[in-house]
Scaffold this motif. Structure first.
Motif, PDB file in Angstrom:
ATOM      1  N   ASP A  87       0.840  -1.199   0.000  1.00 21.72           N
ATOM      2  CA  ASP A  87       0.000   0.000   0.000  1.00 21.72           C
ATOM      3  C   ASP A  87       0.875   1.249   0.000  1.00 21.72           C
ATOM      4  O   ASP A  87       0.805   2.095   0.865  1.00 21.72           O
ATOM      5  CB  ASP A  87      -0.941   0.008   1.207  1.00 21.72           C
ATOM      6  CG  ASP A  87      -1.997   1.103   1.075  1.00 21.72           C
ATOM      7  OD1 ASP A  87      -2.163   1.623  -0.037  1.00 21.72           O
ATOM      8  OD2 ASP A  87      -2.635   1.423   2.083  1.00 21.72           O
ATOM      9  N   ARG A  89       2.246   4.580  -2.528  1.00 23.79           N
ATOM     10  CA  ARG A  89       1.498   5.503  -3.371  1.00 23.79           C
ATOM     11  C   ARG A  89       0.976   4.770  -4.593  1.00 23.79           C
ATOM     12  O   ARG A  89       1.697   4.041  -5.257  1.00 23.79           O
ATOM     13  CB  ARG A  89       2.390   6.662  -3.808  1.00 23.79           C
ATOM     14  CG  ARG A  89       2.956   7.467  -2.641  1.00 23.79           C
ATOM     15  CD  ARG A  89       1.880   8.249  -1.910  1.00 23.79           C
ATOM     16  NE  ARG A  89       2.445   8.985  -0.789  1.00 23.79           N
ATOM     17  CZ  ARG A  89       1.720   9.628   0.104  1.00 23.79           C
ATOM     18  NH1 ARG A  89       0.402   9.598   0.043  1.00 23.79           N
ATOM     19  NH2 ARG A  89       2.269  10.284   1.090  1.00 23.79           N
ATOM     20  N   ARG A 103      -3.183   7.113  -2.734  1.00 21.86           N
ATOM     21  CA  ARG A 103      -3.149   5.843  -2.028  1.00 21.86           C
ATOM     22  C   ARG A 103      -4.001   4.797  -2.734  1.00 21.86           C
ATOM     23  O   ARG A 103      -4.660   5.069  -3.738  1.00 21.86           O
ATOM     24  CB  ARG A 103      -3.617   6.046  -0.578  1.00 21.86           C
ATOM     25  CG  ARG A 103      -2.619   6.801   0.286  1.00 21.86           C
ATOM     26  CD  ARG A 103      -1.419   5.930   0.598  1.00 21.86           C
ATOM     27  NE  ARG A 103      -0.520   6.593   1.528  1.00 21.86           N
ATOM     28  CZ  ARG A 103       0.563   6.013   2.034  1.00 21.86           C
ATOM     29  NH1 ARG A 103       0.865   4.768   1.704  1.00 21.86           N
ATOM     30  NH2 ARG A 103       1.345   6.669   2.867  1.00 21.86           N
ATOM     31  N   ARG A 104      -4.005   3.607  -2.159  1.00 23.31           N
ATOM     32  CA  ARG A 104      -4.585   2.436  -2.796  1.00 23.31           C
ATOM     33  C   ARG A 104      -6.019   2.651  -3.287  1.00 23.31           C
ATOM     34  O   ARG A 104      -6.376   2.256  -4.388  1.00 23.31           O
ATOM     35  CB  ARG A 104      -4.545   1.270  -1.829  1.00 23.31           C
ATOM     36  CG  ARG A 104      -4.949  -0.049  -2.457  1.00 23.31           C
ATOM     37  CD  ARG A 104      -4.690  -1.197  -1.522  1.00 23.31           C
ATOM     38  NE  ARG A 104      -4.420  -2.406  -2.251  1.00 23.31           N
ATOM     39  CZ  ARG A 104      -3.712  -3.405  -1.768  1.00 23.31           C
ATOM     40  NH1 ARG A 104      -3.176  -3.313  -0.573  1.00 23.31           N
ATOM     41  NH2 ARG A 104      -3.519  -4.492  -2.482  1.00 23.31           N
ATOM     42  N   SER A 106      -7.783   5.805  -2.376  1.00 27.70           N
ATOM     43  CA  SER A 106      -8.113   7.228  -2.388  1.00 27.70           C
ATOM     44  C   SER A 106      -8.065   7.824  -3.789  1.00 27.70           C
ATOM     45  O   SER A 106      -8.669   8.869  -4.042  1.00 27.70           O
ATOM     46  CB  SER A 106      -7.202   8.020  -1.440  1.00 27.70           C
ATOM     47  OG  SER A 106      -5.866   8.026  -1.882  1.00 27.70           O
ATOM     48  N   HIS A 158      -6.017   0.614   4.886  1.00 28.86           N
ATOM     49  CA  HIS A 158      -6.326   1.283   3.621  1.00 28.86           C
ATOM     50  C   HIS A 158      -7.256   2.477   3.777  1.00 28.86           C
ATOM     51  O   HIS A 158      -8.201   2.654   3.000  1.00 28.86           O
ATOM     52  CB  HIS A 158      -6.903   0.286   2.622  1.00 28.86           C
ATOM     53  CG  HIS A 158      -6.023  -0.902   2.395  1.00 28.86           C
ATOM     54  ND1 HIS A 158      -4.659  -0.795   2.206  1.00 28.86           N
ATOM     55  CD2 HIS A 158      -6.298  -2.228   2.360  1.00 28.86           C
ATOM     56  CE1 HIS A 158      -4.138  -2.003   2.046  1.00 28.86           C
ATOM     57  NE2 HIS A 158      -5.110  -2.886   2.147  1.00 28.86           N
TER      58      HIS A 158
END
Length: 275
Positions: A87, A89, A103-104, A106, A158
């Motif tokens: 996880d 960027r 992120r994963r 977002s 996450h």
């Protein structure tokens, strides 16, 4: 493209992404995640698509991370991988405000089209995480929900510890995360996590809602508003106000603004282009 763990189709300006491991209640794998990301990017780039619906094949939505993956992590055969370890960027680069959307899951907040989670059946763990980053969530009567993490000796991963309180409130989020209890669809609606719809014709009903939204409202306005709302989570009032002022001026020269005025004056259905 030949998908192996999802299905993808577009009809009436709505792209439907179906998690397609029905024999495992659509348990999450890294390959499925990659295909979901590709499908979402394809839909975002397609001018014929105005909304995206994510659902599950068979009787489940997403039962969380595949237990083979979790078993591998527990035995030391894998180091996180699809569950937590990679996880990093989701995109290279990006700092300041943009870093929050790399992120994963977002990154879904920056998809310029509304994303609907059509929770047709059981949802757990990873399914809760990524659906929390959808713009709208609908749940079928009879579906069941659990965050699951605490009952596996895990933690809220996450970004769900950040997003879930913003959806259901702090105390409700703590309850759902710490207890990992099973929640029925009607309680999910009461908590504000998802809106309840009948099981019969469920996915078609969600598609109809998505189609209605993006037909009667400007797709351009929707895209700008989506970015405004999520960016504002990391801005103060003055910053959000400045953005709104700039975007309002820009909207005056858009095709959708001209059409928005014209269809109202002419008392007819809108024909927005998204431009």
């Amino acid at each position: 493209m030949a998908w192996t763990e999802i299905l993808y189709d577009v009809k009436d300006h709505v792209a439907t992404v179906t998690l397609n491991r029905p024999d495992r209640l659509n348990a999450w794998t890294r390959h499925m995640e990659g295909e979901l990301r590709q499908a979402m990017e394809q839909a975002a780039a397609d001018e014929a698509v105005r909304a995206i619906v994510i659902t599950g094949a068979g009787r489940g939505f997403c039962a969380g991370a595949d237990m083979n993956l979790l078993s591998g992590i527990s035995s030391g055969e894998q180091q996180g991988g699809g569950a937590a370890g990679d996880d990093a960027r989701a995109n290279n680069g990006g700092d300041g405000l943009d870093a929050n959307f790399n992120r994963r899951f977002s990154w879904m907040l920056r998809v310029p089209k509304p994303v609907f989670a059509a929770i047709n059946g059981p949802i757990a763990g990873m399914g809760v995480c990524f659906s929390s980053f959808c713009d709208f969530r609908y749940v079928a009567e009879g579906a069941k929900f659990t965050t699951a993490f605490a009952r596996r000796g895990l933690i809220a991963e996450h970004g769900v510890s950040w997003m879930l309180p913003r959806i259901v409130g702090l105390t409700n989020a703590l309850d759902l995360l710490m207890s990992a209890r099973t929640v029925e669809a009607r309680e999910l609606e009461r908590l504000g996590f998802a809106r309840l719809l009948p099981q019969e014709g469920f996915v078609d009903a969600v598609r109809a809602i998505a189609r209605d939204l993006t037909t009667n409202a400007s797709p351009r306005s929707i895209g700008v508003m989506k970015r405004q709302v999520y960016d504002a989570m990391f801005q103060n009032l003055d910053e959000a106000w400045e953005v709104a002022d700039r975007e309002m001026v820009a909207s005056f020269s858009s095709e959708d603004f001209k059409e928005g005025v014209a269809h109202f004056v002419e008392k007819r259905a809108p024909a927005f282009t998204g431009r």
